[in-house]
Design an enzyme around this catalytic site. Structure first.
Site, PDB file in Angstrom:
ATOM      1  CD  GLU A 164      -3.302  -1.065   1.920  1.00 56.37           C
ATOM      2  OE1 GLU A 164      -3.105   0.047   2.735  1.00 56.37           O
ATOM      3  OE2 GLU A 164      -4.256  -1.411   1.582  1.00 56.37           O
ATOM      4  CD  GLU A 378      -4.959  -5.747   3.124  1.00 54.25           C
ATOM      5  OE1 GLU A 378      -5.573  -4.604   3.815  1.00 54.25           O
ATOM      6  OE2 GLU A 378      -3.585  -5.389   3.096  1.00 54.25           O
TER       7      GLU A 378
HETATM    8  C1  BGP Z   1      -5.098  -1.938   4.814  1.00 54.29           C
HETATM    9  C2  BGP Z   1      -3.813  -2.524   5.187  1.00 54.29           C
HETATM   10  C3  BGP Z   1      -4.160  -3.381   6.556  1.00 54.29           C
HETATM   11  C4  BGP Z   1      -5.435  -3.372   7.004  1.00 54.29           C
HETATM   12  C5  BGP Z   1      -6.345  -2.700   6.183  1.00 54.29           C
HETATM   13  C6  BGP Z   1      -7.837  -2.341   7.294  1.00 54.29           C
HETATM   14  O1  BGP Z   1      -4.721  -0.747   4.533  1.00 54.29           O
HETATM   15  O2  BGP Z   1      -2.919  -3.020   4.439  1.00 54.29           O
HETATM   16  O3  BGP Z   1      -2.879  -3.446   7.065  1.00 54.29           O
HETATM   17  O4  BGP Z   1      -5.332  -3.102   8.335  1.00 54.29           O
HETATM   18  O5  BGP Z   1      -6.187  -1.958   5.398  1.00 54.29           O
HETATM   19  O6  BGP Z   1      -7.337  -1.122   7.805  1.00 54.29           O
HETATM   20  P1  BGP Z   1      -7.669  -0.892   9.268  1.00 54.29           P
HETATM   21  O7  BGP Z   1      -6.840  -1.616   9.842  1.00 54.29           O
HETATM   22  O8  BGP Z   1      -7.086   0.720   9.500  1.00 54.29           O
HETATM   23  O9  BGP Z   1      -9.404  -0.943   9.336  1.00 54.29           O
END
Ligand code: BGP
Length: 479
Positions: A164, A378
């Protein structure tokens, strides 16, 4: 057509968000150990010290993955576990953990999909030279990369280099250590990104040259962007936002250069990265071009036109409270675009637009433009889950979200898009990057709170059984 034979069903996590054992067996702090300690003090969110305690539960976790039927598991390697000082002496015990984990996955026919870097730079490198702000990090990243690639090249086919980059640029203080004096200097966001592009190019070349048959990509945080209205100015704003927020990254990965409209905008506003001779040639090296794109998609975004006299807001706010609507301001670039809420879409409690249809749009759009295989690494719904007295979690809202997203992936495949994997976020509940552990994403409930890690007992949620059926039927049985 539907899901092909050998489709990689699985799920994802990242090292510091699940492993815990932050200071055990020779591991030293990463910047996430420090950032999350600070978030605990400021907001009461859990630290990364225990997280989901996967370091001690990995065998049980792989067994649960196997029970769900996983064909793949996407996770990251903590640089500070194998090289506690960033460079120098290797921590054999830390390396052993990844050898054991990977062996356990392979033994269970679960394809490991590796991410080399997921926000957790060794703290030693922040102390030494402010981490990603300094170009030295590129060489140090290669020390780490070579170590991991040489160790695991016979067992890993799919490599994602950096997680990311676009989100690191947008939310840099959560993802990176940024010293006080730099906070108001937005050019540094793009400088960090440039260093990441150099690190990414060198790592990609190294993997291509040393791992026969390897597939290399980036895991990119990606939200498709819609215009607020069909007014042509809003459509232009959408195109500008698309250039700066998305194409600025994907063009580097697949075309080997910075998106022109975005780069010109950055130059005109004093935000463009400082480059050295040879940098652009390195990024353009054909061996640095990616083989696939891994997508982290949670939501879609919306943009509208914004006049020259509006006030500049560098980036949209973050909802820390988990109360809908509690978001402070939207990114605004006068004369270019302004991000805004999409009035047609509902959101999660943290204001992320819920838009499964956007999944199909994103996959088709990216495949049309780059013609490279895609992976979902994801996708998921952050929610407050309730553990009932009989220790069950009825997360039908998550099932509904995932089902609609899987159907959207299937529609894209049916229109000719090559999709290799669906690995939603996340295998189990874990430490969120912005909201502690109360915002849950997993198929497996982790019995802990922000204040009390308890024993991190694993409990199968309703979505666990639902996903098991989905995988068994290769995506056919979703109800
Ligand atoms: C993405 C990341 C993850 C993850 C997810 C959810 O940006 O790669 O590491 O955590 O988002 O985001 P959050 O944890 O802020 O809800």
């Amino acid at each position: 057509m539907s899901f092909p034979e050998g489709f990689l069903w699985g799920a994802s996590t990242s090292a510091y968000q699940v492993e815990g054992a932050a200071y055990e067996d020779g591991k030293k702090a990463s910047q996430q150990d420090i950032i999350n300690k600070d978030s605990y003090e400021k907001f009461g969110f859990a630290t990364a010290e225990v997280a989901s305690d996967m370091y001690h539960h990995y065998k049980e976790d792989v067994a649960l993955m196997k029970e769900m039927g996983f064909k793949a598991y996407r996770f990251s390697i903590a640089w500070s576990r194998v090289l506690p000082d960033g460079v120098g002496e290797v921590n054999e015990k830390g390396m052993q953990f990844y050898k054991d984990l990977i062996d356990e996955l392979v033994k269970n026919d679960i394809e490991p999909i590796i991410t080399l870097y997921h926000y957790d730079l060794p703290w030693a490198l922040c102390e030494k030279y402010n981490g990603w702000l300094d170009r030295q990090v590129v060489d140090d990243f290669m020390v780490f990369t070579k170590l991991i690639v040489d160790e695991f090249k016979d067992k890993i086919k799919y490599w994602t280099v950096i997680n990311e980059q676009s989100i690191i640029v947008q939310y840099w203080t959560q993802k990176c250590y940024i010293p006080e004096e730099v906070l108001s200097d937005n050019q540094k966001r793009y400088q960090i990104n440039h260093h990441m592009n150099l690190a990414n190019a060198l790592a990609t070349i190294y993997i291509h040259e040393n791992v026969p048959g390897a597939m290399v990509g980036a895991a990119l945080g990606y939200s498709p962007i819609y215009p607020l209205t069909s007014n042509s100015l809003d459509v232009m704003a959408m195109q500008n936002a698309q250039a700066l927020r998305n194409d600025y990254y994907t063009d580097v990965y697949f075309k080997g250069y910075y998106n022109k409209a975005a780069h010109i905008y950055l130059e005109q506003h004093g935000l463009a990265p400082i480059m050295e001779e040879g940098d652009l040639e390195l990024i353009a090296d054909p061996r640095a071009i990616h083989d696939f794109l891994a997508l982290n998609n949670y939501a879609s975004e919306c943009a509208k036109w914004c006049g020259e006299d509006e006030k500049e807001i560098a980036w949209s706010g973050v909802n820390r409270s988990g109360k809908k609507g509690d978001i402070s301001g939207f990114e605004t670039h006068p004369g270019f675009y302004e991000m805004c809420k999409n009035p047609k879409l509902d959101t999660t409690d943290w204001d992320w637009a819920i838009d499964p249809q956007g999944m199909e749009y994103m996959l088709r759009d990216l495949y049309n433009r780059y013609n490279k295989p895609l992976m979902i690494t994801e996708n998921g719904l952050g929610a407050y889950d309730i553990l009932t007295e009989d220790r069950k979690v009825h997360d039908e809202y998550r099932i509904d979200f995932l089902k609609k997203n899987i159907q959207a992936v299937e529609r894209a495949i049916d229109k000719g898009v090559e999709v290799l994997a669906y690995c939603p976020w996340s295998y189990c509940d874990l430490l969120s990057t912005s909201n502690g552990v109360k915002k849950r994403y997993g198929f497996v409930y982790i019995d802990r709170t922000d204040d009390d890690p308890k024993q991190c007992e694993r409990i199968r949620k309703d979505s666990f059984y639902w996903y098991q059926k989905c995988i068994q039927s290769n995506g056919k049985e979703l109800d």
